[in-house]
Design a protein around this motif. Structure first.
Motif, PDB file in Angstrom:
ATOM      1  N   LYS A   1      -9.569 -11.928   6.867  1.00  0.00           N
ATOM      2  CA  LYS A   1      -9.233 -12.436   5.687  1.00  0.00           C
ATOM      3  C   LYS A   1      -9.697 -13.810   5.433  1.00  0.00           C
ATOM      4  CE  LYS A   1      -6.786  -9.330   3.381  1.00  0.00           C
ATOM      5  NZ  LYS A   1      -7.306  -8.820   2.245  1.00  0.00           N
ATOM      6  N   SER A   2     -10.336 -14.354   6.447  1.00  0.00           N
ATOM      7  CA  SER A   2     -10.654 -15.753   6.564  1.00  0.00           C
ATOM      8  C   SER A   2     -12.269 -15.807   6.146  1.00  0.00           C
ATOM      9  CB  SER A   2     -10.459 -16.634   7.617  1.00  0.00           C
ATOM     10  OG  SER A   2     -11.311 -16.154   8.829  1.00  0.00           O
ATOM     11  N   ARG A   3     -12.736 -14.926   6.165  1.00  0.00           N
ATOM     12  CA  ARG A   3     -14.385 -14.845   6.192  1.00  0.00           C
ATOM     13  C   ARG A   3     -14.565 -14.561   4.532  1.00  0.00           C
ATOM     14  NH1 ARG A   3     -16.330  -9.883   9.184  1.00  0.00           N
ATOM     15  NH2 ARG A   3     -14.541  -8.973   8.044  1.00  0.00           N
ATOM     16  N   LYS A   4     -15.450 -15.220   3.795  1.00  0.00           N
ATOM     17  CA  LYS A   4     -15.993 -15.118   2.506  1.00  0.00           C
ATOM     18  C   LYS A   4     -17.085 -13.849   2.571  1.00  0.00           C
ATOM     19  CE  LYS A   4     -17.622 -17.248  -1.634  1.00  0.00           C
ATOM     20  NZ  LYS A   4     -17.980 -18.360  -2.162  1.00  0.00           N
ATOM     21  N   TYR A   5     -17.919 -13.911   3.574  1.00  0.00           N
ATOM     22  CA  TYR A   5     -18.947 -13.113   3.970  1.00  0.00           C
ATOM     23  C   TYR A   5     -18.705 -12.104   5.058  1.00  0.00           C
ATOM     24  CZ  TYR A   5     -21.041 -15.899   0.159  1.00  0.00           C
ATOM     25  OH  TYR A   5     -21.412 -16.614  -1.070  1.00  0.00           O
ATOM     26  N   ARG A   6     -19.323 -11.043   5.226  1.00  0.00           N
ATOM     27  CA  ARG A   6     -19.138 -10.317   6.225  1.00  0.00           C
ATOM     28  C   ARG A   6     -20.556 -10.289   6.825  1.00  0.00           C
ATOM     29  NH1 ARG A   6     -16.132  -4.629   4.248  1.00  0.00           N
ATOM     30  NH2 ARG A   6     -13.824  -5.710   4.175  1.00  0.00           N
ATOM     31  N   ASN A   7     -20.553 -10.034   8.128  1.00  0.00           N
ATOM     32  CA  ASN A   7     -22.006  -9.882   8.885  1.00  0.00           C
ATOM     33  C   ASN A   7     -21.574  -8.675   9.891  1.00  0.00           C
ATOM     34  OD1 ASN A   7     -20.288 -11.617  10.449  1.00  0.00           O
ATOM     35  ND2 ASN A   7     -21.752 -11.718  11.698  1.00  0.00           N
ATOM     36  N   ASN A   8     -22.664  -7.924  10.387  1.00  0.00           N
ATOM     37  CA  ASN A   8     -22.744  -6.949  11.410  1.00  0.00           C
ATOM     38  C   ASN A   8     -21.994  -7.490  12.556  1.00  0.00           C
ATOM     39  OD1 ASN A   8     -23.363  -5.128  13.199  1.00  0.00           O
ATOM     40  ND2 ASN A   8     -25.236  -4.539  12.036  1.00  0.00           N
ATOM     41  N   LEU A   9     -21.098  -7.019  13.020  1.00  0.00           N
ATOM     42  CA  LEU A   9     -20.250  -7.289  14.111  1.00  0.00           C
ATOM     43  C   LEU A   9     -20.491  -6.372  15.481  1.00  0.00           C
ATOM     44  CD1 LEU A   9     -16.933  -7.884  12.646  1.00  0.00           C
ATOM     45  CD2 LEU A   9     -18.367  -9.409  13.179  1.00  0.00           C
ATOM     46  N   LEU A  10     -21.672  -5.571  15.246  1.00  0.00           N
ATOM     47  CA  LEU A  10     -22.101  -4.733  16.596  1.00  0.00           C
ATOM     48  C   LEU A  10     -22.923  -5.406  17.426  1.00  0.00           C
ATOM     49  CD1 LEU A  10     -21.706  -1.685  17.376  1.00  0.00           C
ATOM     50  CD2 LEU A  10     -23.940  -1.112  16.217  1.00  0.00           C
TER      51      LEU A  10
ATOM     52  N   GLU B   1     -21.262  -7.125   2.055  1.00  0.00           N
ATOM     53  CA  GLU B   1     -21.783  -8.641   2.355  1.00  0.00           C
ATOM     54  C   GLU B   1     -20.556  -9.412   1.902  1.00  0.00           C
ATOM     55  OE1 GLU B   1     -25.060 -11.871   2.307  1.00  0.00           O
ATOM     56  OE2 GLU B   1     -25.494 -10.105   1.409  1.00  0.00           O
ATOM     57  N   VAL B   2     -20.008  -9.231   0.774  1.00  0.00           N
ATOM     58  CA  VAL B   2     -19.264  -9.957   0.580  1.00  0.00           C
ATOM     59  C   VAL B   2     -17.547  -9.398   0.626  1.00  0.00           C
ATOM     60  CG1 VAL B   2     -17.848 -11.198  -1.605  1.00  0.00           C
ATOM     61  CG2 VAL B   2     -20.528 -11.163  -1.418  1.00  0.00           C
ATOM     62  N   SER B   3     -16.838  -9.939   1.450  1.00  0.00           N
ATOM     63  CA  SER B   3     -15.476  -9.520   1.522  1.00  0.00           C
ATOM     64  C   SER B   3     -14.674  -9.148   0.128  1.00  0.00           C
ATOM     65  CB  SER B   3     -14.556 -10.417   2.392  1.00  0.00           C
ATOM     66  OG  SER B   3     -15.265 -10.578   3.733  1.00  0.00           O
ATOM     67  N   PRO B   4     -14.312  -7.953   0.175  1.00  0.00           N
ATOM     68  CA  PRO B   4     -13.494  -7.728  -1.076  1.00  0.00           C
ATOM     69  C   PRO B   4     -12.289  -8.533  -1.235  1.00  0.00           C
ATOM     70  CG  PRO B   4     -13.967  -5.653   0.102  1.00  0.00           C
ATOM     71  CD  PRO B   4     -14.355  -6.715   1.139  1.00  0.00           C
ATOM     72  N   PHE B   5     -11.917  -9.127  -2.246  1.00  0.00           N
ATOM     73  CA  PHE B   5     -10.682  -9.919  -2.429  1.00  0.00           C
ATOM     74  C   PHE B   5      -9.412  -8.850  -2.733  1.00  0.00           C
ATOM     75  CE2 PHE B   5      -7.307 -11.901  -5.022  1.00  0.00           C
ATOM     76  CZ  PHE B   5      -6.929 -12.897  -4.188  1.00  0.00           C
ATOM     77  N   SER B   6      -8.331  -9.244  -1.793  1.00  0.00           N
ATOM     78  CA  SER B   6      -7.148  -8.390  -2.121  1.00  0.00           C
ATOM     79  C   SER B   6      -6.023  -9.140  -1.235  1.00  0.00           C
ATOM     80  CB  SER B   6      -7.276  -6.812  -1.589  1.00  0.00           C
ATOM     81  OG  SER B   6      -5.975  -6.128  -1.699  1.00  0.00           O
ATOM     82  N   LYS B   7      -4.935  -9.180  -1.837  1.00  0.00           N
ATOM     83  CA  LYS B   7      -3.784  -9.641  -1.370  1.00  0.00           C
ATOM     84  C   LYS B   7      -3.177  -8.832  -0.150  1.00  0.00           C
ATOM     85  CE  LYS B   7      -1.937 -12.472  -5.115  1.00  0.00           C
ATOM     86  NZ  LYS B   7      -0.779 -13.124  -5.786  1.00  0.00           N
ATOM     87  N   VAL B   8      -3.513  -7.370  -0.145  1.00  0.00           N
ATOM     88  CA  VAL B   8      -3.083  -6.481   0.656  1.00  0.00           C
ATOM     89  C   VAL B   8      -3.932  -6.528   1.887  1.00  0.00           C
ATOM     90  CG1 VAL B   8      -2.585  -3.863   0.951  1.00  0.00           C
ATOM     91  CG2 VAL B   8      -2.299  -4.891  -1.211  1.00  0.00           C
ATOM     92  N   ILE B   9      -3.110  -6.574   3.336  1.00  0.00           N
ATOM     93  CA  ILE B   9      -4.136  -6.404   4.455  1.00  0.00           C
ATOM     94  C   ILE B   9      -4.308  -4.880   4.758  1.00  0.00           C
ATOM     95  CG2 ILE B   9      -4.195  -6.858   6.995  1.00  0.00           C
ATOM     96  CD1 ILE B   9      -2.227  -9.201   6.288  1.00  0.00           C
ATOM     97  N   LYS B  10      -5.583  -4.628   4.627  1.00  0.00           N
ATOM     98  CA  LYS B  10      -5.801  -3.006   4.796  1.00  0.00           C
ATOM     99  C   LYS B  10      -6.225  -2.677   6.388  1.00  0.00           C
ATOM    100  CE  LYS B  10      -7.016  -2.154  -0.033  1.00  0.00           C
ATOM    101  NZ  LYS B  10      -8.057  -1.762  -1.012  1.00  0.00           N
ATOM    102  N   TYR B  11      -5.402  -1.922   7.064  1.00  0.00           N
ATOM    103  CA  TYR B  11      -5.656  -1.467   8.487  1.00  0.00           C
ATOM    104  C   TYR B  11      -6.269   0.088   8.425  1.00  0.00           C
ATOM    105  CZ  TYR B  11      -2.932  -5.622   9.956  1.00  0.00           C
ATOM    106  OH  TYR B  11      -2.404  -6.835  10.240  1.00  0.00           O
ATOM    107  N   ILE B  12      -6.969   0.251   9.332  1.00  0.00           N
ATOM    108  CA  ILE B  12      -7.434   1.774   9.212  1.00  0.00           C
ATOM    109  C   ILE B  12      -7.769   2.306  10.663  1.00  0.00           C
ATOM    110  CG2 ILE B  12      -9.894   1.036   9.180  1.00  0.00           C
ATOM    111  CD1 ILE B  12     -10.349   3.511   7.536  1.00  0.00           C
ATOM    112  N   TYR B  13      -7.273   3.450  10.855  1.00  0.00           N
ATOM    113  CA  TYR B  13      -7.517   4.209  12.159  1.00  0.00           C
ATOM    114  C   TYR B  13      -8.585   5.268  11.678  1.00  0.00           C
ATOM    115  CZ  TYR B  13      -6.733   7.526  15.725  1.00  0.00           C
ATOM    116  OH  TYR B  13      -6.797   8.797  16.638  1.00  0.00           O
ATOM    117  N   VAL B  14      -9.322   5.516  12.730  1.00  0.00           N
ATOM    118  CA  VAL B  14     -10.106   6.784  12.695  1.00  0.00           C
ATOM    119  C   VAL B  14     -10.312   7.699  13.936  1.00  0.00           C
ATOM    120  CG1 VAL B  14     -12.380   7.866  11.757  1.00  0.00           C
ATOM    121  CG2 VAL B  14     -11.315   5.756  10.527  1.00  0.00           C
TER     122      VAL B  14
END
Length: 208
Positions: free
Chosen positions: A179-188, A34-47
Motif C-alpha cells: 500500500k505504500s507504493r504509488k507505482y508498481r514495478n515488475n517484481l519477478l 503501473e499505478v497502484s489502484p487506490f482503495s481503503k480495502v486491503i485485497k489479498y489473493i490466493y490462487v
C-alpha cells in the motif's frame, strides 16, 4: 529449484542442470497496472488448488485475525477436493462477507492485478506459476520458507514465513509495503524472466 537439484543429484548420482519455471510474459503485459489502484480495502489473493498441502485452513485463520483490525478482503481462486470444507470453514469463521470463493478461473490475471498481496502458505512447493505471474504483475507475495521459495526473494518482493503463527504478521507487513507504493514495478527476479530461461534452453541445446 535448488532443493530438487540436490534430490536428483543424490538419487541419480548425476549432476543435473537447473532450468527455472517461467511464464508467458507477453500475454500478461495487458493486465499490468503501473499505478497502484487506490482503495481503503486491503485485497489479498490466493490462487491454486484447494488441497491440504496448500495450507488454506491456516490462511483463513490468519485472515480472520486480520479482519478484526482492518478493511480487508480475500479472493480464493481455484478448485479441488477441499472446496466444500473451505466453504464450511469460511462460514464457521463468519468470513462470508470478506472472502470470495471464485472456483477455477482460466484467466485470473485481472483479479491478481487488482490485489495488494498474493498469499501462498503451501507446506511444500515446486515453483508456483501463479506466484511468478503475481510477481510479474507487481504484486508482492507472502510464502512459506520451504523448498526453493527463498530463491525467488529479492528485496521486498516476497515475505518468507516459517511457522503458521507467523503468517498473520507476514500478511500485515506485506500489505503495508504494498500500500505504500504509488507505482508498481515488475517484481519477478531476472533469473526467472522469459529471456533468461530461453537463454538457458539454448545453452543446453548447444552443449548437447
Amino acid at each position: 529449484n535448488r532443493s530438487m537439484y540436490l534430490q536428483v543429484q543424490k538419487y541419480a548420482n548425476k549432476k543435473p542442470i537447473i532450468i527455472k519455471n517461467f511464464i508467458d510474459e507477453k500475454s500478461l503485459n495487458k493486465f499490468f497496472k503501473e499505478v497502484s489502484p487506490f482503495s481503503k480495502v486491503i485485497k489479498y489473493i490466493y490462487v491454486g488448488t484447494l488441497t491440504s498441502r496448500k495450507g488454506i485452513d491456516i490462511l483463513l485463520e490468519a485472515f480472520k485475525q486480520i479482519s478484526h483490525k482492518n478493511f480487508v478482503h480475500l479472493d480464493i481462486v481455484g478448485d479441488g477436493p477441499l472446496k466444500k470444507t473451505i466453504k464450511n470453514k469460511i462460514n464457521q469463521l463468519s468470513l462470508k462477507k470478506k472472502v470470495t470463493l471464485h472456483g477455477y478461473k482460466r484467466l485470473p490475471y485481472k483479479l491478481i492485478a487488482n490485489s495488494d498481496v498474493f498469499v501462498l502458505p503451501s507446506y511444500s512447493e515446486g515453483t508456483s506459476r501463479a506466484l511468478l505471474e503475481a510477481l510479474f504483475l507487481g504484486i508482492p507475495a507472502v510464502i512459506r520458507d520451504v523448498d526453493g521459495n527463498s530463491e525467488l526473494k529479492k528485496n521486498k518482493n516476497i515475505y518468507l514465513f516459517k511457522k503458521n503463527n507467523e503468517l498473520e504478521n507476514a500478511m500485515i507487513q506485506q500489505a503495508i509495503y504494498s500500500k505504500s507504493r504509488k507505482y508498481r514495478n515488475n517484481l519477478l527476479p531476472k533469473s526467472y524472466r522469459e529471456k533468461s530461461i530461453i537463454k538457458s534452453y539454448l545453452n543446453l541445446l548447444r552443449n548437447k
